[in-house]
Design an enzyme around this catalytic site. Structure first.
Site, short mmCIF file in Angstrom:
data_model
loop_
_atom_site.label_atom_id
_atom_site.label_comp_id
_atom_site.label_asym_id
_atom_site.label_seq_id
_atom_site.Cartn_x
_atom_site.Cartn_y
_atom_site.Cartn_z
N THR A 132 55.65 14.38 42.23
CA THR A 132 56.10 15.78 42.24
C THR A 132 57.47 15.95 42.87
O THR A 132 57.78 15.33 43.89
CB THR A 132 55.08 16.66 42.99
OG1 THR A 132 53.78 16.40 42.47
CG2 THR A 132 55.40 18.12 42.83
N ILE A 163 53.99 14.84 49.01
CA ILE A 163 53.54 13.45 48.84
C ILE A 163 52.52 13.08 49.91
O ILE A 163 52.85 12.98 51.10
CB ILE A 163 54.74 12.47 48.87
CG1 ILE A 163 55.81 12.90 47.85
CG2 ILE A 163 54.24 11.06 48.59
CD1 ILE A 163 55.31 13.11 46.43
N PRO A 248 42.96 10.11 34.42
CA PRO A 248 41.52 10.41 34.41
C PRO A 248 40.81 9.95 35.69
O PRO A 248 39.97 10.67 36.23
CB PRO A 248 41.02 9.68 33.16
CG PRO A 248 42.18 9.69 32.24
CD PRO A 248 43.37 9.49 33.14
N GLU A 250 42.17 9.58 38.63
CA GLU A 250 42.62 10.46 39.71
C GLU A 250 41.85 11.78 39.69
O GLU A 250 41.40 12.28 40.73
CB GLU A 250 44.12 10.73 39.59
CG GLU A 250 44.66 11.63 40.69
CD GLU A 250 46.18 11.81 40.62
OE1 GLU A 250 46.71 12.57 41.44
OE2 GLU A 250 46.82 11.19 39.75
N ARG A 251 41.65 12.33 38.51
CA ARG A 251 40.95 13.61 38.40
C ARG A 251 39.47 13.47 38.70
O ARG A 251 38.85 14.37 39.29
CB ARG A 251 41.21 14.21 37.01
CG ARG A 251 42.65 14.71 36.92
CD ARG A 251 43.19 14.92 35.53
NE ARG A 251 44.60 15.33 35.65
CZ ARG A 251 45.47 15.35 34.66
NH1 ARG A 251 45.09 14.95 33.45
NH2 ARG A 251 46.72 15.72 34.86
N GLN A 287 16.00 37.77 52.17
CA GLN A 287 16.02 37.42 50.75
C GLN A 287 17.44 37.17 50.25
O GLN A 287 17.68 36.29 49.42
CB GLN A 287 15.37 38.53 49.93
CG GLN A 287 15.16 38.14 48.47
CD GLN A 287 14.52 39.25 47.66
OE1 GLN A 287 15.12 40.30 47.46
NE2 GLN A 287 13.28 39.03 47.23
N ASN A 374 44.47 23.46 37.76
CA ASN A 374 43.34 23.74 36.88
C ASN A 374 43.77 24.44 35.60
O ASN A 374 43.11 24.31 34.56
CB ASN A 374 42.30 24.58 37.63
CG ASN A 374 41.49 23.72 38.59
OD1 ASN A 374 41.78 22.55 38.78
ND2 ASN A 374 40.47 24.30 39.19
#
Length: 385
Positions: A132, A163, A248, A250-251, A287, A374
Protein backbone atom coordinates in the site's frame (compact mmCIF):
# COMPACT_ATOMS: atom_id res chain seq x y z
CA UNK A 1 -13.06 -24.35 25.77
CA UNK A 2 -14.79 -24.39 22.38
CA UNK A 3 -17.74 -22.10 23.03
CA UNK A 4 -19.46 -23.32 19.85
CA UNK A 5 -19.29 -27.02 20.83
CA UNK A 6 -18.68 -28.08 17.24
CA UNK A 7 -17.24 -31.47 16.28
CA UNK A 8 -13.62 -31.49 15.18
CA UNK A 9 -13.41 -30.58 11.46
CA UNK A 10 -12.12 -33.24 9.08
CA UNK A 11 -8.92 -31.30 8.36
CA UNK A 12 -7.99 -31.25 12.07
CA UNK A 13 -5.73 -34.28 12.49
CA UNK A 14 -4.28 -35.68 15.74
CA UNK A 15 -0.95 -33.91 15.22
CA UNK A 16 -2.83 -30.63 14.79
CA UNK A 17 -4.64 -31.22 18.09
CA UNK A 18 -1.23 -31.60 19.75
CA UNK A 19 -0.02 -28.42 18.02
CA UNK A 20 -3.13 -26.59 19.24
CA UNK A 21 -2.39 -27.59 22.84
CA UNK A 22 1.30 -26.66 22.51
CA UNK A 23 0.46 -23.26 21.03
CA UNK A 24 -2.20 -22.55 23.65
CA UNK A 25 0.16 -23.31 26.55
CA UNK A 26 2.98 -21.25 25.04
CA UNK A 27 0.73 -18.26 24.41
CA UNK A 28 -0.79 -18.42 27.89
CA UNK A 29 2.72 -18.23 29.33
CA UNK A 30 4.42 -15.79 26.93
CA UNK A 31 1.72 -13.61 25.34
CA UNK A 32 -1.22 -13.23 27.71
CA UNK A 33 0.68 -11.80 30.73
CA UNK A 34 2.29 -9.10 28.55
CA UNK A 35 -0.50 -7.98 26.21
CA UNK A 36 -1.68 -5.10 28.42
CA UNK A 37 1.88 -3.84 28.94
CA UNK A 38 2.56 -3.98 25.20
CA UNK A 39 -0.66 -2.11 24.43
CA UNK A 40 0.25 0.62 26.91
CA UNK A 41 3.74 0.87 25.43
CA UNK A 42 2.28 1.03 21.91
CA UNK A 43 4.52 -1.77 20.65
CA UNK A 44 5.28 -5.35 21.62
CA UNK A 45 8.79 -6.57 22.41
CA UNK A 46 11.01 -7.58 19.50
CA UNK A 47 12.16 -10.57 21.58
CA UNK A 48 8.75 -12.23 21.30
CA UNK A 49 9.59 -13.08 17.69
CA UNK A 50 12.61 -15.10 18.79
CA UNK A 51 10.65 -16.84 21.55
CA UNK A 52 7.88 -17.76 19.11
CA UNK A 53 10.46 -19.10 16.66
CA UNK A 54 12.14 -21.15 19.37
CA UNK A 55 8.74 -22.68 20.18
CA UNK A 56 8.38 -23.80 16.55
CA UNK A 57 5.38 -21.54 15.94
CA UNK A 58 6.77 -19.50 13.03
CA UNK A 59 6.74 -20.66 9.39
CA UNK A 60 4.99 -23.92 10.28
CA UNK A 61 4.09 -24.62 6.64
CA UNK A 62 7.62 -24.06 5.32
CA UNK A 63 9.51 -27.29 4.43
CA UNK A 64 12.04 -28.54 6.95
CA UNK A 65 14.89 -28.16 4.44
CA UNK A 66 14.37 -24.39 4.70
CA UNK A 67 14.07 -24.32 8.49
CA UNK A 68 10.31 -24.59 8.80
CA UNK A 69 8.20 -27.22 10.51
CA UNK A 70 7.27 -29.00 7.26
CA UNK A 71 3.52 -28.66 7.79
CA UNK A 72 0.67 -27.30 5.67
CA UNK A 73 -1.61 -24.31 5.87
CA UNK A 74 -3.60 -26.31 8.43
CA UNK A 75 -0.72 -25.82 10.87
CA UNK A 76 -0.76 -22.07 10.24
CA UNK A 77 -4.53 -22.03 10.73
CA UNK A 78 -4.26 -23.69 14.15
CA UNK A 79 -1.54 -21.28 15.31
CA UNK A 80 -3.35 -18.20 14.00
CA UNK A 81 -6.57 -19.25 15.73
CA UNK A 82 -4.77 -19.60 19.06
CA UNK A 83 -3.12 -16.18 18.66
CA UNK A 84 -6.56 -14.60 18.26
CA UNK A 85 -8.19 -16.66 21.02
CA UNK A 86 -5.54 -15.51 23.52
CA UNK A 87 -6.16 -11.86 22.57
CA UNK A 88 -2.83 -11.00 20.88
CA UNK A 89 -4.59 -9.51 17.85
CA UNK A 90 -1.74 -7.06 17.18
CA UNK A 91 0.88 -9.75 16.54
CA UNK A 92 2.22 -9.82 12.98
CA UNK A 93 3.11 -13.53 12.95
CA UNK A 94 0.20 -14.60 10.69
CA UNK A 95 1.47 -12.20 8.03
CA UNK A 96 5.13 -13.14 8.58
CA UNK A 97 4.53 -16.90 8.39
CA UNK A 98 1.48 -17.22 6.18
CA UNK A 99 1.96 -14.39 3.69
CA UNK A 100 5.58 -13.18 3.47
CA UNK A 101 7.33 -16.56 3.78
CA UNK A 102 5.16 -18.24 1.09
CA UNK A 103 6.16 -15.57 -1.46
CA UNK A 104 9.79 -16.55 -0.95
CA UNK A 105 8.99 -20.28 -0.94
CA UNK A 106 6.91 -20.17 -4.13
CA UNK A 107 8.82 -17.61 -6.19
CA UNK A 108 12.33 -17.44 -4.74
CA UNK A 109 15.43 -19.11 -6.10
CA UNK A 110 17.05 -21.92 -4.14
CA UNK A 111 19.65 -19.45 -2.85
CA UNK A 112 16.96 -16.99 -1.75
CA UNK A 113 15.02 -19.68 0.11
CA UNK A 114 18.11 -20.93 1.93
CA UNK A 115 19.19 -17.39 2.77
CA UNK A 116 15.96 -16.03 4.20
CA UNK A 117 13.50 -18.74 5.23
CA UNK A 118 15.55 -20.37 8.05
CA UNK A 119 16.05 -16.97 9.69
CA UNK A 120 12.34 -16.23 9.39
CA UNK A 121 11.51 -19.56 11.04
CA UNK A 122 13.69 -18.77 14.07
CA UNK A 123 12.48 -15.18 14.37
CA UNK A 124 15.96 -13.84 13.63
CA UNK A 125 14.41 -12.03 10.64
CA UNK A 126 10.94 -10.49 10.78
CA UNK A 127 9.11 -10.28 7.46
CA UNK A 128 6.82 -7.60 6.05
CA UNK A 129 5.22 -6.92 2.68
CA UNK A 130 5.00 -3.36 1.39
CA UNK A 131 2.09 -3.01 -1.02
CA UNK A 132 0.00 0.00 0.00
CA UNK A 133 1.05 3.54 -0.83
CA UNK A 134 -0.40 6.93 0.05
CA UNK A 135 -3.18 7.49 -2.47
CA UNK A 136 -3.38 3.96 -3.90
CA UNK A 137 -5.19 1.93 -1.21
CA UNK A 138 -6.37 -1.39 -2.63
CA UNK A 139 -5.34 -0.47 -6.21
CA UNK A 140 -2.16 -2.51 -6.57
CA UNK A 141 -1.81 -1.54 -10.24
CA UNK A 142 -1.51 2.10 -9.21
CA UNK A 143 1.74 1.82 -7.22
CA UNK A 144 4.28 4.56 -7.89
CA UNK A 145 7.33 3.02 -6.24
CA UNK A 146 9.88 2.27 -8.98
CA UNK A 147 12.81 -0.11 -9.34
CA UNK A 148 15.01 1.02 -12.20
CA UNK A 149 17.83 -1.00 -13.71
CA UNK A 150 21.25 0.28 -12.67
CA UNK A 151 24.34 -1.67 -13.65
CA UNK A 152 23.86 -5.25 -12.48
CA UNK A 153 21.08 -4.33 -10.08
CA UNK A 154 18.29 -1.88 -9.38
CA UNK A 155 17.64 1.43 -7.66
CA UNK A 156 14.44 1.53 -5.59
CA UNK A 157 12.51 4.76 -4.96
CA UNK A 158 9.13 5.29 -3.32
CA UNK A 159 7.14 5.25 -0.10
CA UNK A 160 4.72 2.80 1.53
CA UNK A 161 2.13 3.19 4.25
CA UNK A 162 0.09 0.99 6.67
CA UNK A 163 2.85 -1.66 6.69
CA UNK A 164 2.40 -4.34 9.36
CA UNK A 165 5.68 -5.30 11.11
CA UNK A 166 7.17 -2.08 9.75
CA UNK A 167 9.25 -1.17 12.80
CA UNK A 168 10.55 -4.68 13.46
CA UNK A 169 11.00 -5.92 9.88
CA UNK A 170 14.42 -7.14 8.79
CA UNK A 171 13.14 -8.36 5.41
CA UNK A 172 10.55 -6.52 3.33
CA UNK A 173 8.96 -7.64 0.07
CA UNK A 174 8.37 -4.42 -1.86
CA UNK A 175 5.87 -4.04 -4.69
CA UNK A 176 7.44 -1.78 -7.32
CA UNK A 177 7.11 -0.80 -10.97
CA UNK A 178 9.93 -1.99 -13.20
CA UNK A 179 8.06 -0.72 -16.26
CA UNK A 180 5.70 2.14 -15.33
CA UNK A 181 4.20 2.16 -18.84
CA UNK A 182 3.10 -1.51 -18.76
CA UNK A 183 0.34 -1.37 -16.13
CA UNK A 184 -0.07 -4.63 -14.22
CA UNK A 185 2.58 -6.28 -16.40
CA UNK A 186 5.13 -3.75 -15.21
CA UNK A 187 4.89 -4.73 -11.51
CA UNK A 188 7.69 -6.70 -9.84
CA UNK A 189 8.46 -7.86 -6.29
CA UNK A 190 11.80 -7.13 -4.59
CA UNK A 191 13.20 -8.35 -1.29
CA UNK A 192 14.93 -5.68 0.77
CA UNK A 193 17.12 -6.62 3.72
CA UNK A 194 16.82 -3.57 5.95
CA UNK A 195 20.17 -4.05 7.73
CA UNK A 196 22.10 -3.51 4.52
CA UNK A 197 20.01 -0.95 2.65
CA UNK A 198 21.36 2.63 2.67
CA UNK A 199 18.48 4.90 1.71
CA UNK A 200 15.88 2.80 3.49
CA UNK A 201 14.14 4.64 6.30
CA UNK A 202 11.36 3.71 8.70
CA UNK A 203 8.85 6.49 9.20
CA UNK A 204 6.33 6.89 11.99
CA UNK A 205 4.80 4.01 13.87
CA UNK A 206 1.27 5.03 13.00
CA UNK A 207 -1.29 5.82 15.70
CA UNK A 208 -4.45 3.85 14.98
CA UNK A 209 -8.01 3.29 16.17
CA UNK A 210 -7.05 -0.18 17.45
CA UNK A 211 -4.28 -2.80 17.42
CA UNK A 212 -2.28 -0.46 19.63
CA UNK A 213 0.86 -2.60 19.97
CA UNK A 214 1.07 -3.45 16.27
CA UNK A 215 4.02 -1.70 14.61
CA UNK A 216 2.11 -0.45 11.56
CA UNK A 217 4.45 2.00 9.84
CA UNK A 218 5.40 4.28 7.01
CA UNK A 219 8.42 3.13 5.02
CA UNK A 220 10.63 5.16 2.68
CA UNK A 221 13.00 4.00 -0.05
CA UNK A 222 15.32 6.70 -1.38
CA UNK A 223 17.85 5.59 -3.98
CA UNK A 224 18.10 2.16 -2.34
CA UNK A 225 20.58 0.09 -4.34
CA UNK A 226 19.56 -3.54 -4.72
CA UNK A 227 21.50 -6.45 -6.24
CA UNK A 228 19.93 -8.31 -9.16
CA UNK A 229 19.19 -11.29 -6.88
CA UNK A 230 16.76 -9.19 -4.82
CA UNK A 231 14.18 -9.63 -7.60
CA UNK A 232 11.62 -12.27 -6.59
CA UNK A 233 10.83 -14.52 -9.52
CA UNK A 234 12.58 -15.54 -12.73
CA UNK A 235 12.04 -12.23 -14.52
CA UNK A 236 10.60 -8.74 -14.18
CA UNK A 237 6.88 -8.10 -14.58
CA UNK A 238 5.67 -11.13 -12.61
CA UNK A 239 4.69 -9.24 -9.47
CA UNK A 240 1.00 -8.71 -10.14
CA UNK A 241 0.44 -12.38 -11.01
CA UNK A 242 2.37 -13.41 -7.88
CA UNK A 243 0.23 -11.12 -5.74
CA UNK A 244 -3.01 -12.45 -7.21
CA UNK A 245 -1.94 -16.06 -6.64
CA UNK A 246 -1.20 -15.45 -2.95
CA UNK A 247 -4.12 -13.16 -2.04
CA UNK A 248 -6.64 -16.01 -1.43
CA UNK A 249 -4.46 -17.34 1.42
CA UNK A 250 -4.12 -13.83 2.84
CA UNK A 251 -7.89 -13.37 2.80
CA UNK A 252 -8.48 -16.78 4.35
CA UNK A 253 -6.04 -15.80 7.10
CA UNK A 254 -8.16 -12.72 7.83
CA UNK A 255 -11.22 -14.98 8.01
CA UNK A 256 -9.51 -17.15 10.64
CA UNK A 257 -8.79 -14.05 12.71
CA UNK A 258 -12.36 -12.78 12.39
CA UNK A 259 -14.01 -16.05 13.40
CA UNK A 260 -11.61 -16.62 16.30
CA UNK A 261 -12.26 -13.10 17.62
CA UNK A 262 -16.00 -13.78 17.43
CA UNK A 263 -15.59 -16.93 19.48
CA UNK A 264 -13.46 -15.13 22.07
CA UNK A 265 -16.01 -12.31 22.35
CA UNK A 266 -18.81 -14.83 22.83
CA UNK A 267 -16.88 -16.72 25.51
CA UNK A 268 -16.02 -13.54 27.44
CA UNK A 269 -19.60 -12.31 27.24
CA UNK A 270 -21.18 -15.58 28.40
CA UNK A 271 -18.82 -15.62 31.39
CA UNK A 272 -19.69 -12.00 32.21
CA UNK A 273 -23.49 -12.29 31.99
CA UNK A 274 -23.45 -15.39 34.20
CA UNK A 275 -21.69 -13.40 36.96
CA UNK A 276 -23.14 -9.90 36.54
CA UNK A 277 -26.47 -9.20 38.26
CA UNK A 278 -29.22 -6.66 37.62
CA UNK A 279 -32.56 -6.36 39.40
CA UNK A 280 -31.71 -9.31 41.59
CA UNK A 281 -30.84 -11.87 38.93
CA UNK A 282 -28.04 -12.75 36.53
CA UNK A 283 -28.05 -10.84 33.25
CA UNK A 284 -28.08 -14.21 31.47
CA UNK A 285 -31.54 -14.89 32.92
CA UNK A 286 -33.12 -12.05 30.94
CA UNK A 287 -34.74 -13.13 27.70
CA UNK A 288 -33.11 -10.31 25.76
CA UNK A 289 -29.67 -11.58 26.79
CA UNK A 290 -30.55 -15.13 25.86
CA UNK A 291 -31.92 -14.12 22.44
CA UNK A 292 -28.93 -11.90 21.70
CA UNK A 293 -26.42 -14.60 22.57
CA UNK A 294 -28.46 -17.20 20.68
CA UNK A 295 -28.15 -15.03 17.56
CA UNK A 296 -24.43 -14.47 18.14
CA UNK A 297 -23.73 -18.16 18.65
CA UNK A 298 -25.70 -19.07 15.52
CA UNK A 299 -23.83 -16.57 13.38
CA UNK A 300 -20.45 -17.56 14.83
CA UNK A 301 -21.25 -21.21 14.20
CA UNK A 302 -22.21 -20.55 10.58
CA UNK A 303 -19.00 -18.56 10.13
CA UNK A 304 -16.88 -21.32 11.64
CA UNK A 305 -18.44 -24.00 9.42
CA UNK A 306 -17.85 -21.87 6.31
CA UNK A 307 -14.29 -21.18 7.47
CA UNK A 308 -13.55 -24.88 8.02
CA UNK A 309 -14.91 -25.59 4.53
CA UNK A 310 -12.54 -22.97 3.06
CA UNK A 311 -9.54 -24.22 5.03
CA UNK A 312 -10.18 -27.76 3.80
CA UNK A 313 -10.46 -26.56 0.20
CA UNK A 314 -7.28 -24.52 0.53
CA UNK A 315 -5.31 -27.46 1.94
CA UNK A 316 -6.37 -29.40 -1.18
CA UNK A 317 -5.31 -26.49 -3.39
CA UNK A 318 -8.90 -25.76 -4.45
CA UNK A 319 -9.71 -22.41 -2.80
CA UNK A 320 -10.53 -19.94 -5.58
CA UNK A 321 -10.31 -16.17 -5.41
CA UNK A 322 -14.09 -15.67 -5.35
CA UNK A 323 -14.66 -17.97 -2.36
CA UNK A 324 -11.67 -16.42 -0.55
CA UNK A 325 -13.26 -13.01 -1.11
CA UNK A 326 -16.53 -14.34 0.34
CA UNK A 327 -14.92 -15.69 3.51
CA UNK A 328 -12.98 -12.48 4.04
CA UNK A 329 -15.84 -10.04 3.58
CA UNK A 330 -18.63 -12.05 5.22
CA UNK A 331 -16.80 -13.19 8.35
CA UNK A 332 -15.43 -9.71 9.05
CA UNK A 333 -18.89 -8.15 8.59
CA UNK A 334 -20.46 -10.72 10.94
CA UNK A 335 -17.59 -10.33 13.39
CA UNK A 336 -18.33 -6.62 13.73
CA UNK A 337 -22.01 -7.28 14.49
CA UNK A 338 -21.30 -10.04 17.01
CA UNK A 339 -18.69 -8.05 18.93
CA UNK A 340 -20.93 -4.97 18.96
CA UNK A 341 -23.83 -6.95 20.46
CA UNK A 342 -21.52 -8.62 22.97
CA UNK A 343 -20.20 -5.23 24.09
CA UNK A 344 -23.78 -4.02 24.63
CA UNK A 345 -24.37 -6.82 27.13
CA UNK A 346 -21.49 -5.49 29.24
CA UNK A 347 -23.33 -2.18 29.61
CA UNK A 348 -21.14 0.74 30.69
CA UNK A 349 -18.26 -1.60 31.49
CA UNK A 350 -18.13 -2.59 27.83
CA UNK A 351 -16.98 0.95 27.05
CA UNK A 352 -14.13 0.77 29.57
CA UNK A 353 -10.68 -0.02 28.22
CA UNK A 354 -9.95 -2.37 31.13
CA UNK A 355 -12.46 -4.85 29.71
CA UNK A 356 -11.12 -6.85 26.75
CA UNK A 357 -14.41 -6.52 24.84
CA UNK A 358 -13.75 -2.79 24.52
CA UNK A 359 -10.37 -3.38 22.89
CA UNK A 360 -11.83 -6.10 20.66
CA UNK A 361 -14.47 -3.66 19.40
CA UNK A 362 -11.71 -1.31 18.22
CA UNK A 363 -9.30 -3.99 17.02
CA UNK A 364 -11.95 -5.69 14.89
CA UNK A 365 -12.68 -2.66 12.73
CA UNK A 366 -9.62 -2.88 10.48
CA UNK A 367 -10.39 -6.44 9.34
CA UNK A 368 -13.01 -5.02 6.96
CA UNK A 369 -10.31 -2.83 5.40
CA UNK A 370 -7.02 -4.68 5.05
CA UNK A 371 -6.24 -7.52 2.61
CA UNK A 372 -8.55 -5.64 0.22
CA UNK A 373 -11.57 -3.72 1.49
CA UNK A 374 -14.86 -5.56 1.76
CA UNK A 375 -16.19 -3.40 -1.07
CA UNK A 376 -13.40 -4.72 -3.31
CA UNK A 377 -14.29 -8.26 -2.18
CA UNK A 378 -17.90 -7.74 -3.34
CA UNK A 379 -16.70 -6.48 -6.72
CA UNK A 380 -14.59 -9.63 -7.15
CA UNK A 381 -17.54 -11.84 -6.15
CA UNK A 382 -19.90 -9.96 -8.49
CA UNK A 383 -17.65 -10.72 -11.47
CA UNK A 384 -18.46 -14.41 -11.00
CA UNK A 385 -22.21 -13.90 -11.40
Amino acid sequence: MDVLNLPRPSWMTEDLVLLEDQARRFMAAEYAPNIERWNEAGIYDRAIWNKTGEAGLLCAAIPEQYGGAGGTFAHEAVINREIALCGFDSFGAPLHSGIVAPYILHYGTEDQKKRWLPKMATGEMVGAIAMTEPGTGSDLQGVRTTAKKSGNGYVLNGSKIFITNGQHADLIIVVAKTDPSAGAKGVSLFVVETADAPGFRRGRKLKKLGLDSSDTSELFFEEVKLPAESLLGPQEGQGFVQLMQQLPQERLTVGIHAVSMMERALRLTIDYVKERQAFGKAILDFQNTQFTLAECKTEATAARVFLDHCIERHIRGELDSVTASMIKYWTTDVQAKVIDRCLQLFGGYGYMDEYPISRMYRDARVLRIYAGTNEIMKLLIARSL
